[in-house]
Design an enzyme around this catalytic site. Sequence first.
Site, PDB file in Angstrom:
ATOM      1  N   ARG A  57      39.974  -2.370 -10.793  1.00 62.02           N
ATOM      2  CA  ARG A  57      41.255  -2.649 -11.706  1.00 62.02           C
ATOM      3  C   ARG A  57      40.696  -3.661 -12.811  1.00 62.02           C
ATOM      4  O   ARG A  57      41.537  -3.826 -13.690  1.00 62.02           O
ATOM      5  CB  ARG A  57      42.461  -2.960 -11.157  1.00 62.02           C
ATOM      6  CG  ARG A  57      42.523  -4.295 -10.529  1.00 62.02           C
ATOM      7  CD  ARG A  57      43.569  -4.399  -9.684  1.00 62.02           C
ATOM      8  NE  ARG A  57      44.857  -4.347 -10.634  1.00 62.02           N
ATOM      9  CZ  ARG A  57      46.024  -4.469  -9.933  1.00 62.02           C
ATOM     10  NH1 ARG A  57      46.444  -4.723  -8.586  1.00 62.02           N
ATOM     11  NH2 ARG A  57      47.171  -4.684 -10.772  1.00 62.02           N
ATOM     12  N   GLU A 108      42.624  -8.667  -4.413  1.00 63.16           N
ATOM     13  CA  GLU A 108      41.986  -8.888  -5.696  1.00 63.16           C
ATOM     14  C   GLU A 108      42.915  -9.688  -6.570  1.00 63.16           C
ATOM     15  O   GLU A 108      42.453 -10.326  -7.736  1.00 63.16           O
ATOM     16  CB  GLU A 108      41.760  -7.339  -6.212  1.00 63.16           C
ATOM     17  CG  GLU A 108      43.332  -6.804  -6.719  1.00 63.16           C
ATOM     18  CD  GLU A 108      43.974  -6.157  -5.962  1.00 63.16           C
ATOM     19  OE1 GLU A 108      45.062  -5.565  -6.176  1.00 63.16           O
ATOM     20  OE2 GLU A 108      43.767  -6.137  -4.536  1.00 63.16           O
ATOM     21  N   ASP A 109      43.993  -9.687  -6.615  1.00 64.07           N
ATOM     22  CA  ASP A 109      45.153 -10.470  -7.371  1.00 64.07           C
ATOM     23  C   ASP A 109      44.904 -12.198  -6.950  1.00 64.07           C
ATOM     24  O   ASP A 109      44.757 -12.886  -7.852  1.00 64.07           O
ATOM     25  CB  ASP A 109      46.410 -10.220  -7.244  1.00 64.07           C
ATOM     26  CG  ASP A 109      46.910 -10.051  -5.666  1.00 64.07           C
ATOM     27  OD1 ASP A 109      45.989 -10.039  -4.649  1.00 64.07           O
ATOM     28  OD2 ASP A 109      47.897  -9.799  -5.420  1.00 64.07           O
ATOM     29  N   ASP A 151      51.091  -3.467 -11.020  1.00 62.24           N
ATOM     30  CA  ASP A 151      51.194  -2.488 -10.040  1.00 62.24           C
ATOM     31  C   ASP A 151      51.896  -1.186 -10.423  1.00 62.24           C
ATOM     32  O   ASP A 151      52.860  -1.422 -11.155  1.00 62.24           O
ATOM     33  CB  ASP A 151      51.571  -3.103  -8.772  1.00 62.24           C
ATOM     34  CG  ASP A 151      50.678  -4.233  -8.138  1.00 62.24           C
ATOM     35  OD1 ASP A 151      49.324  -4.043  -8.640  1.00 62.24           O
ATOM     36  OD2 ASP A 151      50.969  -4.894  -7.517  1.00 62.24           O
ATOM     37  N   GLU A 152      51.920  -0.185  -9.853  1.00 56.38           N
ATOM     38  CA  GLU A 152      52.258   0.998 -10.082  1.00 56.38           C
ATOM     39  C   GLU A 152      53.905   1.083  -9.859  1.00 56.38           C
ATOM     40  O   GLU A 152      54.684   1.732 -10.366  1.00 56.38           O
ATOM     41  CB  GLU A 152      51.697   2.376  -9.432  1.00 56.38           C
ATOM     42  CG  GLU A 152      51.847   1.988  -7.906  1.00 56.38           C
ATOM     43  CD  GLU A 152      51.378   3.302  -7.025  1.00 56.38           C
ATOM     44  OE1 GLU A 152      51.465   3.483  -5.864  1.00 56.38           O
ATOM     45  OE2 GLU A 152      50.517   4.013  -7.526  1.00 56.38           O
TER      46      GLU A 152
END
Length: 733
Positions: free
Chosen positions: A535, A639-640, A551-552
């Site tokens: 991402r 990852e954030d 985010d989705e």
Amino acid sequence: MQAKKRYFILFSASACITLLLYFGGLQVAEKSPGGGHGLEPRWPRFAERLLPFLPFHTQTEEYNLPASPRLKRNANAGLYKGRHCRMDSCFDFSLCKNGFKVYVYPQEKGERISESYQNILTSIESSRFYTSDPGQACLFVLNLDTLDRDQLSPQYVHNLKAKLQNSKLWNDGRNHLIFNLYSGTWPDYTEDLGFDIGQAMLAKASISTENFRPNFDVSIPLFSKDHPRTGGERGYLKYNSIPPFRKYMLVFKGKRYLTGIGSDTRNALYHVHNSQDVVLLTTCKHGKDWQKHKDARCDKDNAEYDRYDYKEMLHNSTFCLVPRGRRLGSFRFLEALQAACIPVVLSNGWELPFSEVINWNTATVIGDERLLLQIPTTIRSINQDKILSLRQQTQFLWEAYFSSVEKIALTTLEIIHDRVLQHMRRSSVMWNNLPGGLFTLPQYSSYLGQFPFYYAPLGIKPQQRFTAVIHAVTPLVSQSQPILKLIVAVSKSQYCAQVVVLWNCDKPLPAIHHWPATSQPVIVIEGESKVMSSRFLPYSSIVTDAVLSLDEDTVLSTTEVDFAFTVWQSFPERIVGYPARSHFWEVNKERWGYTSKWTNDYSMVLTGAAFYHRYYHYLYTHYLPASLKSLVDQLSNCEDILMNFLVSAVTKMPPIKVTQKKQYKETMMGQQTSRASRWADPDHFAQRQTCMNKFASWFGTMPLVHSQMRLDPVLFKDQVSILRKKYKDIERL
């Protein structure tokens, strides 16, 4: 007789001119190549050439000032046959056709390596330059410990010549880099390493300008065996006090050296010491036979030396004297930098560390050993603004290049990288301003205006458009799913240029008609399933500087998007967004903890709903090691957090949280999305705590910074009444 008169008049005139040049030259401040501010009291070179013909010995006897160390060190010139090597003559650029890759010789059994050298090798092996294939290498680093080449040292490695000749890769040192901290031994301490380095480059501490080969060698700082491998402590300047003066004006505490090289300089320090604001302390107590050489001042000097605490002096002085020791470099240099005590360098002919890229005039005062008595007057004449500027720059340079062995090693490699790939070399501005050369990758761009850190100095305003990147991991099975609502809300923003959907789902891409019709283009990129780091890849589809990472299942209104983007334009180098988290230290478990509890402060803004500059995609991909990104992909988590670590490490500042909102996630009717279910998973937070400590270990410190600032429309920049009307929908959420 007339002829004799003419000769006498001519001789007298020549003598007068010579003396005029000599005494006038003492007042001239020679500007350094990097520019300067007249802070460097040096002799002009024409005056230096006249030394043999001038009565300098008279002054030396009167003031006990040392003779020129530069003249003594001429004997060290030409110690190796590669004396005249430069990049164009002794470096094979054809080996760098695959880019700048560095190969470290594998360690052989029975070879001892000091902890300091092992730290250097480990730093290189964990860097973005490392390759395990010598056929791909542009630069080679030995597995033989060359740091300490003092024959009296237990770390001294014997028979280096024979060991190098047995190496198939040595090739007379071509494209090799040799690290060295100590060379020579008692009594001369020459710069001879004890073996022929051939055409190899030197990364050497205490190197003299006579032996330094410009744009070929790299001058590195002298650091102790206790210097941390990674991270390191931050500088000691906690706040900028005005006026910037401290208890002492100038301090020093160290060995006096009764005899031998370096003794002249330190023996003369007592002339300047006044026990008040100039405190220069030396002790005779060093070496086994110091009492044989003690003089009438020793007992008094030793007693005065014991009265003062070195750390207290260091932290409470405006300037710190850094005189030469046995060698040109000194541990005092790095100690002064860290303590925000402006170094006053008193070591004639020393090529300062990383001088090729660092403008030392902005952080130090360069003195002259032969003009010691002028030092107090010189530093007293420096105004308050300049002192504050010098002190601030010491902190930047310390944290950017010197606080750990890793930074010293990587800075060395980056300097050589810029020589090899000259079309991508960093500018002096990049090296000498925040965040520094290690975080400013020239492969991204050679133009300063492409980096968010330079917008303000260059007077550049961020673009008025952003690209939304939505991370999708759930199959598209219903027209009521949050991702579709999110696309519509974001695309309605007046600042939205395009929406990029990163499809990281293991199901096939939905047909085009399943995506909503929007006024802005929607681009779908098919990524790898469960590869969370994807991402943050620097996709060519992202054409704007600003990225809105989503985010989705994030729920945001168009108004919230607009306001967050407006805030980001004021802070383009930081992460700006909605979901905030924090870190803390668990005393009992001695580890870092992670919390999502609502408190008065935060240290992270998660990338589930945040703006940042697209350069961080490039930095995340090319700067961070594969081990950290592999951990993220393995856990499908963190990852954030890693992005927050990276941005805080670069900026040394916290992210920016915008208007309070407690509901960020949405569930589908009758079932939860796979993303939402993770937040209810107890293992989710356990994994994130593990990540926190893994990341902190790699960075060598905790880069996250706490903040209590939150920006709401009614508090941000303009008149309250106008913004209440402009972002009125936020108040209703």
